[in-house]
Design a protein around this motif. Structure first.
Motif, mmCIF file in Angstrom:
data_model
loop_
_atom_site.group_PDB
_atom_site.id
_atom_site.type_symbol
_atom_site.label_atom_id
_atom_site.label_comp_id
_atom_site.label_asym_id
_atom_site.label_seq_id
_atom_site.Cartn_x
_atom_site.Cartn_y
_atom_site.Cartn_z
ATOM 1 N N HIS A 1 0.853 -1.187 0.000
ATOM 2 C CA HIS A 1 0.000 0.000 0.000
ATOM 3 C C HIS A 1 0.891 1.240 0.000
ATOM 4 C CE1 HIS A 1 0.867 -1.106 4.177
ATOM 5 N NE2 HIS A 1 0.775 0.186 4.474
ATOM 6 N N PRO A 2 0.393 2.360 -0.529
ATOM 7 C CA PRO A 2 1.222 3.564 -0.638
ATOM 8 C C PRO A 2 1.091 4.484 0.575
ATOM 9 C CG PRO A 2 -0.829 3.912 -1.803
ATOM 10 C CD PRO A 2 -0.904 2.518 -1.230
ATOM 11 N N HIS A 3 2.080 5.365 0.725
ATOM 12 C CA HIS A 3 2.025 6.456 1.701
ATOM 13 C C HIS A 3 2.682 7.689 1.074
ATOM 14 C CE1 HIS A 3 0.527 4.146 5.028
ATOM 15 N NE2 HIS A 3 1.605 3.377 5.118
ATOM 16 N N ARG A 4 2.170 8.864 1.423
ATOM 17 C CA ARG A 4 2.844 10.118 1.085
ATOM 18 C C ARG A 4 2.510 11.167 2.146
ATOM 19 N NH1 ARG A 4 2.476 13.340 -4.673
ATOM 20 N NH2 ARG A 4 4.185 11.919 -5.189
ATOM 21 N N GLY A 5 3.517 11.947 2.528
ATOM 22 C CA GLY A 5 3.274 13.151 3.311
ATOM 23 C C GLY A 5 3.339 13.021 4.813
ATOM 24 N N PHE A 6 3.692 11.828 5.329
ATOM 25 C CA PHE A 6 3.752 11.665 6.784
ATOM 26 C C PHE A 6 4.728 10.546 7.141
ATOM 27 C CE2 PHE A 6 0.512 8.861 5.239
ATOM 28 C CZ PHE A 6 0.518 7.746 6.056
ATOM 29 N N GLU A 7 4.781 10.200 8.431
ATOM 30 C CA GLU A 7 5.682 9.165 8.920
ATOM 31 C C GLU A 7 4.888 8.091 9.651
ATOM 32 O OE1 GLU A 7 9.749 11.415 9.932
ATOM 33 O OE2 GLU A 7 8.069 12.198 11.109
ATOM 34 N N THR A 8 5.322 6.844 9.544
ATOM 35 C CA THR A 8 4.722 5.767 10.323
ATOM 36 C C THR A 8 5.759 5.251 11.316
ATOM 37 O OG1 THR A 8 5.362 3.957 8.831
ATOM 38 C CG2 THR A 8 3.290 5.107 8.356
#
Length: 286
Positions: A64-71
């Protein structure tokens, strides 16, 4: 501790986690990012996962994608394999932490590397300031032996993941919100304090036992599964364990005070940037 000390923060509100699911059906408790607590600037989401039943977690979190933050993933029990579209791979084991800065875009997966036994931990989403949202993705994979364990005496032990507790500093570094992330364990009736920068957003989430938080004359009792949001004024957090002892995570960070546009795995500042993120992902530009 001095109960009249104005530096000790009061509890502003209490929220209880709600049953939810994510990924391919992983059962979890959503604490931040639910109806009663949508976000807590700069924190966007807090999930607790924990089960002895493989059916609750075995499907994992496929790509799955992510953009703009941190996990931020903190494992308490079990083994989780991480992989992404850049060829990175790693194994999260009990006591380990992964702080992933998604930045301009990453496609990753988190899949259990076990078919039975207990899987437990937390995932926290941390917003990035506008100036850093399109930064290059990066990881801080931190093995358990790199996280200091401080015996604070009088029945209190603290694992320092980020920020400082006394003279001890955690291994996470270079994060825009200057975070504090502690795993605090108290024996029955034990008292403790922790310093936090004045003005930072701060919360505590109890996942074992129960504890009271705040100055003695205005403390609030929390049971397992409850989160305390502290007022921003003050530089000290105070707590006392109940009769069963307590264990909780204590997290703080500098609020961004910026507009937030969210759509699933994308967190930007404007709706137009969300549309751009979706187009970039669909076009294979992550």
């Amino acid at each position: 501790m001095n109960a009249s000390n104005p530096g000790i923060r009061r509890v502003e509100r209490v929220a209880r986690g709600q049953p939810s699911s994510d990924g391919a059906g992983v059962k979890l408790t959503r604490v931040i990012g639910q109806r009663d607590l949508d976000m807590l600037d700069p924190f966007l989401l807090l999930d607790e996962f924990g089960s002895d039943h493989a059916g609750d977690y075995i499907a994992g979190f496929p790509a799955h994608p992510h953009r703009g933050f941190e996990t931020v993933t903190y494992m308490l029990a079990g083994r989780m394999r991480h992989g992404d579209n850049q060829g990175n791979s790693g194994l999260l084991t009990p006591g380990s932490v992964q702080w992933m800065t998604a930045g301009r875009g990453i496609v990753h997966s988190e899949m259990p590397e076990q078919e039975q036994g207990r899987m437990a931990g937390f995932q926290l989403w941390v917003n990035l300031p506008a100036k850093d949202k399109m930064t290059a993705p990066r990881y801080q994979d931190i093995a358990p032996d790199r996280i200091p364990l401080v015996d604070a005496g009088k029945g209190m032990r603290v694992r320092v993941i980020a920020g400082s507790f006394g003279a001890v500093t955690g291994p996470v570094e270079g994060i825009a919100i200057a975070p504090l992330y502690l795993d605090v364990e108290l024996e029955p009736g034990a008292q403790g304090i922790a310093d936090v920068p004045d003005g930072h957003t701060a919360f505590a989430y109890v996942f074992e036992g129960g504890a009271s938080f705040g100055p003695a004359h205005a403390s609030r009792n929390l049971d397992r599964g409850e989160l305390a949001v502290f007022e921003r004024r003050g530089d000290t957090l105070a707590f006392t364990a109940g009769a069963q002892g307590a264990r909780f995570i204590l997290v703080a960070g500098k609020p961004l005070n910026e507009s937030v546009a969210r759509h699933g795995p994308f967190v930007m500042n404007t709706p137009e940037q969300i549309v751009e993120a979706i187009r970039d992902y669909q076009s294979g530009r992550f």
